[in-house]
Design a protein around this motif. Structure first.
Motif, short mmCIF file in Angstrom:
data_model
loop_
_atom_site.label_atom_id
_atom_site.label_comp_id
_atom_site.label_asym_id
_atom_site.label_seq_id
_atom_site.Cartn_x
_atom_site.Cartn_y
_atom_site.Cartn_z
N ILE A 136 8.74 -1.08 13.18
CA ILE A 136 9.03 -0.69 11.79
C ILE A 136 8.78 -1.86 10.84
CG2 ILE A 136 10.87 -0.04 10.20
CD1 ILE A 136 12.00 1.74 12.38
N ILE A 137 9.20 -3.06 11.24
CA ILE A 137 9.00 -4.23 10.37
C ILE A 137 7.51 -4.50 10.18
CG2 ILE A 137 9.35 -6.72 10.20
CD1 ILE A 137 12.00 -6.35 11.65
N ASN A 176 5.35 -3.89 6.53
CA ASN A 176 4.60 -4.98 5.90
C ASN A 176 3.12 -4.61 5.74
OD1 ASN A 176 4.25 -7.83 5.04
ND2 ASN A 176 3.02 -7.93 6.92
N LEU A 177 2.52 -4.03 6.77
CA LEU A 177 1.12 -3.63 6.71
C LEU A 177 0.91 -2.52 5.68
CD1 LEU A 177 -1.74 -3.80 7.87
CD2 LEU A 177 -1.06 -2.15 9.61
N TYR A 178 1.84 -1.58 5.61
CA TYR A 178 1.72 -0.44 4.70
C TYR A 178 1.70 -0.89 3.24
CZ TYR A 178 2.91 3.95 2.36
OH TYR A 178 2.91 5.04 1.54
N TYR A 179 2.65 -1.75 2.85
CA TYR A 179 2.72 -2.18 1.46
C TYR A 179 1.58 -3.13 1.09
CZ TYR A 179 7.17 0.13 0.81
OH TYR A 179 8.15 1.08 0.69
N SER A 180 1.12 -3.94 2.04
CA SER A 180 -0.03 -4.80 1.77
C SER A 180 -1.28 -3.95 1.53
CB SER A 180 -0.26 -5.75 2.94
OG SER A 180 0.86 -6.60 3.14
N LEU A 181 -1.47 -2.93 2.37
CA LEU A 181 -2.62 -2.05 2.20
C LEU A 181 -2.52 -1.23 0.92
CD1 LEU A 181 -5.23 -1.05 3.44
CD2 LEU A 181 -3.93 0.63 4.75
N GLN A 182 -1.31 -0.84 0.53
CA GLN A 182 -1.11 -0.13 -0.73
C GLN A 182 -1.60 -0.95 -1.91
OE1 GLN A 182 2.96 1.03 -1.35
NE2 GLN A 182 2.56 3.12 -0.74
N LEU A 212 -2.78 5.38 8.28
CA LEU A 212 -2.55 4.27 9.20
C LEU A 212 -1.08 4.19 9.60
CD1 LEU A 212 -3.56 1.75 10.68
CD2 LEU A 212 -3.17 0.45 8.57
N PHE A 213 -0.21 4.41 8.62
CA PHE A 213 1.23 4.36 8.88
C PHE A 213 1.63 5.43 9.90
CE2 PHE A 213 5.52 3.29 7.96
CZ PHE A 213 6.23 4.47 7.95
N PHE A 214 1.08 6.63 9.74
CA PHE A 214 1.41 7.69 10.68
C PHE A 214 0.83 7.42 12.07
CE2 PHE A 214 1.85 10.59 6.83
CZ PHE A 214 3.24 10.57 6.90
N GLY A 215 -0.32 6.75 12.10
CA GLY A 215 -0.88 6.39 13.39
C GLY A 215 0.02 5.43 14.15
N ILE A 216 0.55 4.44 13.43
CA ILE A 216 1.48 3.50 14.06
C ILE A 216 2.75 4.22 14.50
CG2 ILE A 216 2.84 1.41 13.70
CD1 ILE A 216 0.67 0.48 11.79
#
Length: 568
Positions: free
Chosen positions: A21-22, A26-32, A275-279
């Motif tokens: 989750i952590i 972090n990856l989700y908001y950076s990609l956003q 990507l988030f759903f894939g993770i």
């Protein structure tokens, strides 16, 4: 109380989920952030290029209108009345046609030219009634702008129109001599807008300050909301006024035209979300593995408790026939014995309740049978029919026959649903009886779509509506009246309409009737009786609140009652 198995599952799940989750957050908001900045740069360049191309497109057409405005051949033709039959006027007409052909020949944009005199005479190829009506309706509007070009999008013609007043530029520029209308094909404009879409979910709108002209790629979007974005300017993310959804908007004003582009935040961030759903899917697979290991390790510890849990679940679902085997003498064995005893008691109570319910239903059915016996009713009516024919009274025989068929369809063996064809037949028998009763005063006809004949609907809908039309519309007029019944298909629904040419109702009466339909204790003398309210409430009970009776009436001309029902 937490079980050992659940505690182990929670421990291992957290051990896997917390790091995932952590990292994922972090990856989700950076990609956003990257997607938003990238989209802003691309869209800023795209909307500027689109604005320039649209400006050239507009300039080309307005330049064409000025050429037509100032063409000497057109000026000469319009400045002289078309009532003249001289050779000069014939020559002007020929030159005018040549000018029209010249400007309508080679062109990059598809358009049609129409020129109208001040008296309303219109010249141009392909003139049809819709275009003729539109041009006549806009002459006064063109006169307000005194020669300035006016842009407008016409929904019914699905075309863009540029029109302006033609003034006499040889004698007096303030003197109008005609009107110019350019009907422009929107396909090229729509293709141009489509080329500048950065994303398939992006939408555009182009409109002028007077809001007469507007082209939008998303016709479902609220027009007021799109126009209000002009005042907001370019915004990264702001709350829109529709569905509380975030949008990215771009506004590019050019002269008195404004280009607005918008795309929802969720569409921009779709790659990040995927990507988030894939993770999350990977995390889910890991959790399943964790659960499998926990089940394997905790099997011997939790097996007796799991059996108790299963038995409780069966009891909760109403299954009491299965008994839990008592193989242990500890607390689990005592719990199993108590559960088996409780299951027997509940099963006994349910059986007793079913027997009492069956007795109540039997008594209700017997009561209904005592109230009305359909076979007795049919046989009695048949006997009256035979006596009437024996005594050579065909009118009474016909009434009894229609009444018998009316009751037979209405009772329908106690079923609530009948076909549309049967419902129409039921009201037809009723109308035949009333036709005999009001000889020479009542006329009627039925229009039924054959595709709807076998569609199911609840019964007793049309007859109360027809009765209401007769009692409160036809009978109160001094001359004979007419009732028209229509059953037509409307997309996934079908429409029942009962129209009469009776005395009609005032707006106040209509409001009073509509309010009375929702009340249970309305005054029958004021709201046209119990029948309408009964039909309206039965429709809502069976099909839901959106369905019910709708009224349209003009005082002195008649009333139409409509019912919209689903086909399925």
């Amino acid at each position: 109380m937490r079980t050992i198995r659940s505690q182990m599952m929670l421990f291992f799940s957290l051990l896997i989920l917390i790091p995932i989750i952590i990292s994922c957050t972090n990856l989700y908001y950076s990609l956003q952030s990257y997607l938003k900045e990238s989209y802003m740069r691309q869209q800023d360049q795209s909307i500027n290029n689109l604005a320039s191309e649209l400006n050239d497109w507009r300039f080309q057409l307005e330049e064409l209108s000025l050429l037509l405005f100032g063409d000497k051949r057109i000026q000469q033709f319009l400045s002289h009345p078309n009532t003249e039959r001289s050779g000069e006027q014939l020559e002007r007409a020929i030159e005018f046609r040549q000018a029209m052909q010249t400007y309508g020949g080679t062109r990059k944009v598809e358009y049609s030219i129409y020129i109208a005199r001040m008296n309303g005479t219109i010249y141009g190829d392909g003139l049809v009634s819709k275009i003729d009506n539109y041009i006549n309706s806009r002459m006064a509007e063109a006169a307000k702008y005194k020669g300035t070009a006016v842009w407008e999008y016409v929904d019914e013609l699905d075309t863009v129109v540029l029109y302006r007043q033609i003034n006499n530029n040889e004698v007096d520029l303030k003197n109008p001599i005609g009107y110019l209308f350019l009907f422009i094909d929107t396909s090229d404009l729509e293709k141009t807008i489509a080329r500048y879409k950065v994303d398939n979910y992006q939408q555009y709108a182009v409109y002028n300050n007077d809001r007469t002209f507007e082209i939008r790629t998303d016709t479902q979007k609220n027009r007021i909301m799109v126009h209000d974005w002009k005042d907001l300017g370019n915004e990264l993310l702001h709350k829109a006024f529709e569905n509380n959804e975030d949008y990215v908007t771009f506004v590019e004003p050019r002269s008195d035209w404004t280009i607005v582009s918008w795309i929802s935040k969720k569409d921009i961030l779709r790659p990040a979300r995927d990507l988030f759903f894939g993770i999350l899917f990977i995390a889910f697979v890991l959790i399943l593995f964790c659960v499998f290991m926990v089940l394997f390790l905790s099997h011997r510890i939790t097996k007796p408790l799991h059996k108790v849990q299963q038995q409780m679940k069966l009891i909760g679902e109403g299954i009491f026939l299965f008994k839990m085997p008592v193989v242990r003498n500890d607390e689990v064995g005592e719990l199993a014995t108590a559960m088996n005893r409780m299951s027997d008691e509940i099963l006994s109570l349910i059986q007793k309740n079913r027997e009492e319910e069956a007795k109540r239903r039997l008594l209700q059915l017997q009561t209904l049978e005592y109230q009305i016996n359909p076979h007795f009713l049919y046989n009695t009516l048949d006997s009256v029919n035979m006596l009437a024919r024996k005594h050579k009274d065909p009118i009474i025989a016909d009434i009894v026959t229609y009444l018998s068929r009316l009751f037979r369809i209405g009772l329908n063996q106690g079923r609530e649903l009948i076909t549309v064809k049967e419902e129409v037949r039921h009201v037809t028998y009723y109308l035949k009886i009333q036709e005999i009763r009001f000889a020479g005063q009542l006329f009627w006809d039925v229009d039924l779509d054959d595709q709807l004949a076998e569609v199911k609907m609840i019964k007793f809908i049309l007859q109360p509506l027809v009765e209401n039309s007769i009692n409160h519309g036809i009978r109160r007029r001094e001359t004979p009246g007419h009732i028209h019944i229509r059953v037509s298909k409307n997309e996934e629904c079908f429409l029942l309409e009962v129209e009469d040419d009776g005395i009609g109702m005032s707006p106040e009466q209509l409001d009073r009737i509509q309010q009375s339909l929702e009340e249970d204790n309305s005054n029958e003398e004021q709201d046209h009786g119990f029948g309408l309210r009964n039909v309206h409430q039965r429709l809502q009970l069976h099909y839901g609140l959106p369905y019910g009776l709708q009224f349209k009436s003009v005082e002195g001309k008649g009333t139409t009652v409509s019912v919209k029902l689903p086909i399925k």
